[in-house]
Design a protein around this motif. Structure first.
Motif: not given
Ligand SMILES: Nc1ncnc2c1ncn2[C@@H]1O[C@H](COP(=O)(O)OP(=O)(O)OP(=O)(O)O)[C@@H](O)[C@H]1O
Ligand SMILES: Nc1ncnc2c1ncn2[C@@H]1O[C@H](COP(=O)(O)OP(=O)(O)OP(=O)(O)O)[C@@H](O)[C@H]1O
Ligand SMILES: [Mg+2]
Ligand SMILES: [Mg+2]
Lengths: 303, 270
Positions: A145-150, A166-185, A197-198
């Motif tokens: 959440m910190q990473k996406m300014n939330l 835009g807020e919704r989009r940031r939440v969705a991205i935070a959801g992917v970041l939270a899994a801390e993947p090795q490869i991020l697309i 946000a950018r």
């Protein structure tokens, strides 16, 4: 985890259960090697196959022909069961995080917190943890959440559907970041984001890339963004990879860009104009560097 | 003309006003841009304009008709058409053609002209020849093009574009901006563009900067560009060339705030 595609072809006809026709490949003859820790951008006209290609990498579709190798193995290899099973129930595809082009379609939970916690909560079941599961999940959600300014308190408990685009989009991205993947697309992640946000998204991407060696694959129509951040660019057209190389070289080939419905961008044009005065800049998209170079030139010529 | 008078709005079950006391007139033939950070109220404001939401205080009139009058709301929704931020919210057909036809039938468009109108707008957005394609087989950018085509087909008097080009490739974006310029030359029609990119709205008549639901500033692009700090506080980045001009001015080099590449190069020849 290394990503290799060897002569990969894909047709939606099979997915859509239509009769297969040879000339209906959506992506064609894709060959690529991506090393762990690269920062790659993919650009190309609308419908050129970018989203299809990255969904193939994430394993949402299997190649109609050709081979995909992740960490040297074919995750689709039928000899080794349907999807190669690693420890727990994980497959190589689980190490890849994908932010969809319209990621808000992936939102489902009643609160922002629950939505972002979904990935980490699944992982808790698969991994050996060094602290209580609840705390582990909480920490990951908070970091994302910190990473996406939330950080703002109002977000945590609100319903994701009651947020702005835009807020919704940031939440969705935070959801992917939270899994801390090795490869991020990320598929057009900055569409709909404001400048704050950018900026923090790119800070996050560079931090993940440089400090944690995460591979970043960024699909974007914003060539300025690519010039500023990626170290390798793949240009697609009609389902094929037409060029693969240094963004600063590829984005300087205006004639080619025009032929594939891309545009020349100002930072590139300007740096070429500056070069005629013998002014060279490392990073043409860096406004302070460019301005400083101009200033130095003027001081030198004034003498 | 759309007249917005002292309008405030708060979503149901929310404890926060997200539009606060906004007064604004959008003239006939005018092109207005709305800029502001995520959550500043841009989309909410556009939804108030065509009566998808109703103000709790204040009023909105479209050509003299109040959006709260249920007798005329149909007229208002016909006059004021929004291309939404997310195209999936407005695609209703199963094929491209069906989707565009749907809106046209709704407004009573002459049946014998529907087909040529469909072909015309598909061409405008660069989807010519694809009328029978399924909407489920569209790429992200193609979906956005369809949403644009369906609304352009209706030739609304007030065209509202809520980040409607965010997923377009550079060539299509430029083409679309040209289409908008053409619409603008029709003095009967007004356009409202919502965006996060200043360079898409350098030609508009006025820019409305929103901040936390309030109007922070209304100005012409040429004036606003001279206040990068105001823009930045509203989450809007200065475009590339103006940003360089800005830095050069801080070290005493005089240059047009909205320079062309040539004008910047000329600085080097002085
Ligand atoms: N349905 C809703 N219920 C409650 N609050 C909402 C709802 N929709 C939006 N909001 C809130 O209202 C505020 C304004 O939202 P709006 O969608 O108008 O912002 P915006 O300026 O369009 O932002 P963006 O650039 O992200 O699209 C935001 O803070 C948002 O969280
Ligand atoms: N589910 C599907 N079934 C059939 N065809 C599809 C499907 N999804 C996409 N396509 C087609 O495949 C092509 C490539 O689509 P893709 O989504 O990969 O493009 P893209 O490069 O991501 O484009 P954009 O920039 O518009 O997002 C397009 O012509 C599209 O119409
Ligand atoms: Mg796409
Ligand atoms: Mg919005």
């Amino acid at each position: 985890m290394q990503i290799i595609l060897q002569s990969v072809y894909f047709s939606y006809d099979k997915v859509n259960k239509k009769k297969f026709k040879y000339d209906d490949y959506t992506v064609k003859n894709i060959n690529m090697h991506i090393q762990q820790g690269e920062f790659i951008a993919i650009a190309g006209h609308s419908g050129s196959g970018k989203s299809t290609l990255i969904q193939l990498i994430k394993g949402l579709f299997s190649p109609t022909e050709g081979t995909l190798l992740l960490a040297g193995e074919n995750p689709w290899d039928r000899q080794q069961r349907r999807c190669t099973q690693q420890k727990g129930n994980k497959t190589q595809f689980d190490s890849i995080g994908l932010v969809f082009q319209y990621p808000e379609h992936q939102l489902f939970a009643a609160t922002v917190y629950e939505d972002i916690a979904f990935g980490p909560t699944q992982q808790v079941k698969q991994e050996v943890l060094d602290r209580p599961a609840e705390q582990w999940v909480q920490e990951r959600v908070k970091r994302a959440m910190q990473k996406m300014n939330l950080e703002d308190e109002r977000f945590q408990d609100s319903n994701p559907f009651d947020l702005s685009g835009g807020e919704r989009r940031r939440v969705a991205i935070a959801g992917v970041l939270a899994a801390e993947p090795q490869i991020l697309i990320l598929d057009e992640p900055t569409a709909g984001m404001d400048h704050f946000a950018r900026t923090s998204l790119f800070q996050t991407l560079h931090q993940l890339n440089q400090q944690e060696n995460v591979t970043i694959i960024l699909v974007s129509h914003r060539l300025e963004e690519i010039l500023a951040h990626a170290s390798r660019l793949m240009l697609m057209g009609d389902g094929q990879i037409l060029r693969d190389g240094d963004p600063r070289k590829l984005l300087a080939d205006f004639a080619f860009l025009e032929s594939i419905q891309m545009e020349k961008i100002e930072p590139m044009q300007f740096s070429i104009a500056l070069a005629e005065f013998g002014i060279s800049v490392q990073d043409p998209s860096n406004v302070s560097e460019v301005s400083q170079a101009i200033k130095n030139y003027l001081t030198a010529t004034a003498r | 003309m759309i007249r917005i008078e002292n309008v405030s709005y708060q979503y149901p079950f929310s404890d926060r006003q997200v539009i606060r006391n906004i007064t604004l007139e959008i003239q006939k033939g005018e092109h207005i841009a709305i800029l502001g950070a995520n959550g500043s109220g841009k989309s909410t404001l556009t939804r108030l304009l065509n009566g998808l939401l109703f103000p709790q205080t204040g009023s909105i009139q479209v050509d003299g008709l109040l959006t709260t009058n249920s007798k005329t709301i149909g007229d208002i929704r016909r006059k004021v058409q929004i291309v939404f931020q997310n195209p999936d919210n407005q695609i209703v057909g199963t094929t491209l053609e069906e989707d565009i036809r749907f809106g046209l039938s709704n407004i009573g468009f002459p049946i014998e002209e529907i087909e040529s109108q469909v072909n015309h707008v598909l061409k405008l957005v660069g989807l010519e020849g694809q009328q029978r394609k399924s909407v489920h087989a569209l790429s992200g950018g193609e979906k956005q093009k369809l949403a644009l085509a369906s609304v352009l087909a209706l030739s609304p008097q007030y065209l509202i574009l809520d980040e409607a080009t965010a997923m377009l490739d550079p060539g299509s974006r430029r083409q679309f901006l040209q289409t908008i310029q053409q619409i603008r030359s029709d003095e009967q029609r007004s356009i409202v563009t919502v965006t996060h990119y200043f360079d898409e709205v350098v030609n508009v008549d006025r820019i409305v900067l929103l901040k936390e639901g309030q109007i922070e500033r209304i100005a012409e692009p040429q004036q606003l560009i001279q206040h990068p700090e105001v823009l930045e506080a509203c989450g809007v980045e200065l475009p590339y060339l103006p940003a360089i001009a800005q830095q050069l001015r801080t070290i005493g080099i005089k240059v047009n705030p909205f320079p062309t590449i040539q004008e910047l190069v000329d600085v080097l020849c002085r």
